[in-house]
Scaffold this motif. Structure first.
Motif, PDB file in Angstrom:
ATOM      1  N   GLU A 180       0.859  -1.187   0.000  1.00 40.78           N
ATOM      2  CA  GLU A 180       0.000   0.000   0.000  1.00 40.78           C
ATOM      3  C   GLU A 180       0.891   1.232   0.000  1.00 40.78           C
ATOM      4  N   ILE A 181       0.391   2.307  -0.578  1.00 39.05           N
ATOM      5  CA  ILE A 181       1.127   3.569  -0.591  1.00 39.05           C
ATOM      6  C   ILE A 181       0.183   4.671  -0.126  1.00 39.05           C
ATOM      7  N   VAL A 182       0.610   5.399   0.898  1.00 42.09           N
ATOM      8  CA  VAL A 182      -0.154   6.548   1.389  1.00 42.09           C
ATOM      9  C   VAL A 182       0.723   7.792   1.216  1.00 42.09           C
ATOM     10  N   PRO A 183       0.321   8.727   0.357  1.00 46.37           N
ATOM     11  CA  PRO A 183       1.138   9.933   0.148  1.00 46.37           C
ATOM     12  C   PRO A 183       1.257  10.774   1.414  1.00 46.37           C
ATOM     13  N   ALA A 184       2.318  11.529   1.492  1.00 48.88           N
ATOM     14  CA  ALA A 184       2.536  12.427   2.631  1.00 48.88           C
ATOM     15  C   ALA A 184       1.387  13.419   2.754  1.00 48.88           C
ATOM     16  N   ASP A 185       1.038  13.736   3.996  1.00 48.63           N
ATOM     17  CA  ASP A 185       0.036  14.753   4.342  1.00 48.63           C
ATOM     18  C   ASP A 185      -1.399  14.349   3.995  1.00 48.63           C
ATOM     19  N   ASP A 242       8.052  18.648 -12.890  1.00 52.40           N
ATOM     20  CA  ASP A 242       7.244  19.723 -12.316  1.00 52.40           C
ATOM     21  C   ASP A 242       6.359  19.277 -11.157  1.00 52.40           C
ATOM     22  N   LEU A 243       5.645  18.172 -11.338  1.00 57.89           N
ATOM     23  CA  LEU A 243       4.668  17.759 -10.336  1.00 57.89           C
ATOM     24  C   LEU A 243       5.103  16.458  -9.682  1.00 57.89           C
ATOM     25  N   VAL A 244       5.247  16.474  -8.372  1.00 58.70           N
ATOM     26  CA  VAL A 244       5.622  15.261  -7.641  1.00 58.70           C
ATOM     27  C   VAL A 244       4.499  14.955  -6.659  1.00 58.70           C
ATOM     28  N   GLU A 245       3.609  14.079  -7.060  1.00 57.84           N
ATOM     29  CA  GLU A 245       2.464  13.731  -6.225  1.00 57.84           C
ATOM     30  C   GLU A 245       2.169  12.245  -6.411  1.00 57.84           C
ATOM     31  N   LEU A 246       2.227  11.492  -5.319  1.00 58.19           N
ATOM     32  CA  LEU A 246       1.954  10.067  -5.393  1.00 58.19           C
ATOM     33  C   LEU A 246       0.455   9.798  -5.273  1.00 58.19           C
ATOM     34  N   VAL A 247       0.047   8.662  -5.801  1.00 55.13           N
ATOM     35  CA  VAL A 247      -1.358   8.257  -5.797  1.00 55.13           C
ATOM     36  C   VAL A 247      -1.605   7.315  -4.618  1.00 55.13           C
ATOM     37  N   LEU A 248      -2.687   7.556  -3.889  1.00 58.17           N
ATOM     38  CA  LEU A 248      -3.092   6.637  -2.829  1.00 58.17           C
ATOM     39  C   LEU A 248      -3.355   5.264  -3.445  1.00 58.17           C
ATOM     40  N   THR A 249      -2.708   4.239  -2.912  1.00 56.06           N
ATOM     41  CA  THR A 249      -2.760   2.910  -3.530  1.00 56.06           C
ATOM     42  C   THR A 249      -3.020   1.849  -2.466  1.00 56.06           C
ATOM     43  N   TRP A 250      -4.078   1.054  -2.668  1.00 58.35           N
ATOM     44  CA  TRP A 250      -4.394  -0.038  -1.753  1.00 58.35           C
ATOM     45  C   TRP A 250      -4.200  -1.370  -2.457  1.00 58.35           C
ATOM     46  N   ASN A 276       5.805   4.811 -11.585  1.00 57.14           N
ATOM     47  CA  ASN A 276       4.616   3.953 -11.546  1.00 57.14           C
ATOM     48  C   ASN A 276       3.486   4.427 -10.640  1.00 57.14           C
ATOM     49  N   TYR A 277       3.747   5.350  -9.707  1.00 49.39           N
ATOM     50  CA  TYR A 277       2.719   5.715  -8.738  1.00 49.39           C
ATOM     51  C   TYR A 277       2.532   7.224  -8.613  1.00 49.39           C
ATOM     52  N   SER A 278       2.999   7.978  -9.578  1.00 55.89           N
ATOM     53  CA  SER A 278       2.841   9.428  -9.546  1.00 55.89           C
ATOM     54  C   SER A 278       1.626   9.832 -10.381  1.00 55.89           C
ATOM     55  N   THR A 279       1.019  10.956 -10.020  1.00 53.51           N
ATOM     56  CA  THR A 279      -0.095  11.468 -10.813  1.00 53.51           C
ATOM     57  C   THR A 279       0.364  11.892 -12.205  1.00 53.51           C
ATOM     58  N   ARG A 280       1.661  12.124 -12.343  1.00 49.64           N
ATOM     59  CA  ARG A 280       2.243  12.420 -13.651  1.00 49.64           C
ATOM     60  C   ARG A 280       3.441  11.507 -13.845  1.00 49.64           C
ATOM     61  N   LYS A 281       3.407  10.690 -14.889  1.00 47.35           N
ATOM     62  CA  LYS A 281       4.468   9.700 -15.080  1.00 47.35           C
ATOM     63  C   LYS A 281       5.800  10.388 -15.344  1.00 47.35           C
ATOM     64  N   HIS A 282       6.799   9.978 -14.598  1.00 45.43           N
ATOM     65  CA  HIS A 282       8.133  10.547 -14.733  1.00 45.43           C
ATOM     66  C   HIS A 282       9.012   9.594 -15.543  1.00 45.43           C
ATOM     67  N   CYS A 283       9.638  10.122 -16.577  1.00 42.44           N
ATOM     68  CA  CYS A 283      10.540   9.345 -17.419  1.00 42.44           C
ATOM     69  C   CYS A 283      11.963   9.827 -17.183  1.00 42.44           C
ATOM     70  N   PHE A 284      12.877   8.885 -17.038  1.00 41.16           N
ATOM     71  CA  PHE A 284      14.271   9.237 -16.788  1.00 41.16           C
ATOM     72  C   PHE A 284      15.095   9.007 -18.045  1.00 41.16           C
ATOM     73  N   ARG A 285      15.978   9.937 -18.304  1.00 35.99           N
ATOM     74  CA  ARG A 285      16.852   9.802 -19.472  1.00 35.99           C
ATOM     75  C   ARG A 285      17.767   8.592 -19.289  1.00 35.99           C
ATOM     76  N   ASP A 286      17.940   7.848 -20.349  1.00 30.61           N
ATOM     77  CA  ASP A 286      18.801   6.677 -20.310  1.00 30.61           C
ATOM     78  C   ASP A 286      20.085   6.981 -21.072  1.00 30.61           C
ATOM     79  N   TYR A 287      21.207   6.831 -20.391  1.00 25.93           N
ATOM     80  CA  TYR A 287      22.500   7.105 -21.005  1.00 25.93           C
ATOM     81  C   TYR A 287      23.195   5.781 -21.326  1.00 25.93           C
ATOM     82  N   GLU A 288      23.622   5.628 -22.577  1.00 24.89           N
ATOM     83  CA  GLU A 288      24.328   4.408 -22.969  1.00 24.89           C
ATOM     84  C   GLU A 288      25.721   4.354 -22.353  1.00 24.89           C
TER      85      GLU A 288
END
Length: 303
Positions: free
Chosen positions: A91-96, A133-141, A184-196
């Motif tokens: 389970e994931i409970v976001p802060a606050d 820009d937006l860092v917000e996790l989704v409540l997940t049960w 996987n659990y943010s309200t906005r999916k974050h993609c990370f640059r992949d360096y070869e």
């Protein structure tokens, strides 16, 4: 009329609301950005409260149980069966965000791991993504996530085995966990640059020299990343690209190599060698040495 605000319960205060104290915590281990507590309770009845950290609950045990969760006045009943417990549910409970939990079935014990992740650290990792820009996790049960589940078990095992010597490993795990949560659990999916490519030759040499100069100290990943002027996430990512092993594995190997040289000095005790090389204690040293060399320090010294 004033609106009643939910209680704010810090991870240090939570045990006061439970029947039994935690079996294990990281609270005195010097961990950064994440804390862990391992609980085993006869029942749970927590009124709605909020936490200043993001919380990840990793359910353990083998007994089927039913829970009633609440968040901001909304209730949800969740049933755990043996296949769920074996399947890596979290389970994931976001802060606050206010939440409450109550066990509604009679079982012998309820066991789980709590991980508490600092929002400021998650925001730092997000700055390495394409969408910072937006860092917000989704409540997940009741979500099956074998990676998070295994990370929690690995953190607990490291804390049990190494205690105060587990900080660098915890740094590594929380960095990977934060990136996984953002993907996987943010309200906005974050993609990370992949360096070869990995680190430049200069940066890699600088990292290795820093590690070797501080082998006997309780260094952290952020110490090395700051020295190189790059983020903690990309230091881990690029270092493994360059060397084929994680920074934590490299650190352990370098400490063992130094210990091999010191063990040849017959006047040195095993404990003094362990501490000089940065191991938390003799037991931690012996385990790491055996994993790397195949024999324990005493056997190596006699060879």
């Amino acid at each position: 009329m004033s609106v009643k605000q939910p209680l704010v319960i810090d991870y240090v205060d939570l045990p006061k609301s439970l029947p039994n104290p935690p079996l294990l915590t990281s609270f005195q281990a010097g961990w950064n950005n994440i804390q862990l507590a391992h609980y085993c309770q006869p029942s749970i009845d927590l009124p709605e409260a909020s936490s200043s950290q993001h919380m990840i609950f990793i359910v353990l045990g083998h007994q089927a149980c039913d829970w009633e969760f609440s968040s901001e006045g909304r209730f949800q009943t969740i049933s755990y069966r043996e296949k769920d417990l074996a399947g890596g549910c979290i389970e994931i409970v976001p802060a606050d965000l206010s939440y409450g939990a109550r066990s509604i079935s009679i079982v012998q014990s309820i066991e789980w791991i709590h991980c508490y992740l600092e929002p400021t650290f998650l925001a730092q990792i997000a700055h390495d993504s394409v969408n910072p820009d937006l860092v917000e996790l989704v409540l997940t049960w009741k979500k099956t996530d074998l990676l998070i589940h295994q990370m929690g078990l690995a953190l607990r095992a490291s804390l049990e085995e190494d205690g105060a010597g587990s900080r660098f490993y915890a740094d590594s795990i929380v960095t990977a966990m934060a990136a996984h949560l953002l993907r996987n659990y943010s309200t906005r999916k974050h993609c990370f640059r992949d360096y070869e490519d990995g680190l430049s030759k200069q940066k890699l040499r600088q990292a290795i020299e820093y590690i070797e100069a501080h082998l006997g100290e309780d260094i952290s990943l952020s110490d090395i990343a700051t020295e190189l002027g790059i983020s903690q996430y990309y230091f881990c990512h690029l270092f493994k690209r360059s060397t084929g092993i994680s920074p934590h594995q490299f650190l352990i190997r370098q400490r063992v190599e130094r210990a091999k040289r010191l063990l040849k000095q017959s006047e040195r005790t095993i404990t003094s060698v362990a501490l000089e090389c940065g191991f938390a204690n003799q037991s931690h040293f012996a385990r790491c040495f055996r994993q790397c060399i195949g024999v324990n320090p005493n056997q190596f010294r006699k060879s």
